[in-house]
Design a protein around this motif. Sequence first.
Motif, PDB file in Angstrom:
ATOM      1  N   ILE A   1       0.866  -1.178   0.000  1.00 41.17           N
ATOM      2  CA  ILE A   1       0.000   0.000   0.000  1.00 41.17           C
ATOM      3  C   ILE A   1       0.902   1.227   0.000  1.00 41.17           C
ATOM      4  CG2 ILE A   1      -1.719   1.332   1.289  1.00 41.17           C
ATOM      5  CD1 ILE A   1      -2.656  -1.350   2.491  1.00 41.17           C
TER       6      ILE A   1
ATOM      7  N   ALA B   1      -1.007   6.968  -0.264  1.00 37.80           N
ATOM      8  CA  ALA B   1      -2.380   7.147   0.214  1.00 37.80           C
ATOM      9  C   ALA B   1      -2.453   8.414   1.060  1.00 37.80           C
ATOM     10  CB  ALA B   1      -2.810   5.946   1.051  1.00 37.80           C
TER      11      ALA B   1
ATOM     12  N   LEU C   1      -5.058   6.549   5.268  1.00 41.96           N
ATOM     13  CA  LEU C   1      -5.164   5.096   5.376  1.00 41.96           C
ATOM     14  C   LEU C   1      -5.858   4.791   6.691  1.00 41.96           C
ATOM     15  CD1 LEU C   1      -4.538   2.317   4.239  1.00 41.96           C
ATOM     16  CD2 LEU C   1      -2.338   2.426   5.418  1.00 41.96           C
ATOM     17  N   ASP C   2      -7.057   4.251   6.610  1.00 38.38           N
ATOM     18  CA  ASP C   2      -7.889   4.004   7.785  1.00 38.38           C
ATOM     19  C   ASP C   2      -7.782   2.534   8.189  1.00 38.38           C
ATOM     20  OD1 ASP C   2      -9.842   3.814   9.725  1.00 38.38           O
ATOM     21  OD2 ASP C   2     -11.365   4.886   8.572  1.00 38.38           O
TER      22      ASP C   2
ATOM     23  N   ILE D   1       3.717  -0.794   3.792  1.00 38.56           N
ATOM     24  CA  ILE D   1       2.903   0.417   3.685  1.00 38.56           C
ATOM     25  C   ILE D   1       3.863   1.595   3.637  1.00 38.56           C
ATOM     26  CG2 ILE D   1       1.205   1.914   4.790  1.00 38.56           C
ATOM     27  CD1 ILE D   1       0.042  -0.554   6.144  1.00 38.56           C
TER      28      ILE D   1
ATOM     29  N   VAL E   1       2.226   7.545   3.279  1.00 38.11           N
ATOM     30  CA  VAL E   1       0.867   7.795   3.769  1.00 38.11           C
ATOM     31  C   VAL E   1       0.870   9.130   4.510  1.00 38.11           C
ATOM     32  CG1 VAL E   1      -0.950   6.973   5.314  1.00 38.11           C
ATOM     33  CG2 VAL E   1       0.363   5.334   3.963  1.00 38.11           C
TER      34      VAL E   1
ATOM     35  N   LEU F   1      -2.390   8.225   8.943  1.00 38.11           N
ATOM     36  CA  LEU F   1      -2.697   6.846   9.299  1.00 38.11           C
ATOM     37  C   LEU F   1      -3.659   6.871  10.482  1.00 38.11           C
ATOM     38  CD1 LEU F   1      -2.119   3.778   9.081  1.00 38.11           C
ATOM     39  CD2 LEU F   1      -0.284   4.153  10.742  1.00 38.11           C
TER      40      LEU F   1
END
Length: 65
Positions: free
Chosen positions: A12, A15, A18-19, A34, A37, A40
């Motif tokens: 991932i 983003a 990111l939930d 990940i 982001v 987060l």
Amino acid sequence: MEKTTIEPGTVIGNANILDLRKATAETVASISKIGNVNILLYSRETAPFIPKLNLSNINVSVEAP
């Protein structure tokens, strides 16, 4: 609630938000990395998953209900 399936080895990245508040142990185990982001989101229940993730370039992490 719709169940999301993540394939093993998923990466991932890039983003804005990111939930992870409703993440499961099974879902987290499928994520290999990940990165990049901005925000987060995690819950008190999912906080123990954070150290298990291969995280890089997270701007802000926020505990939210």
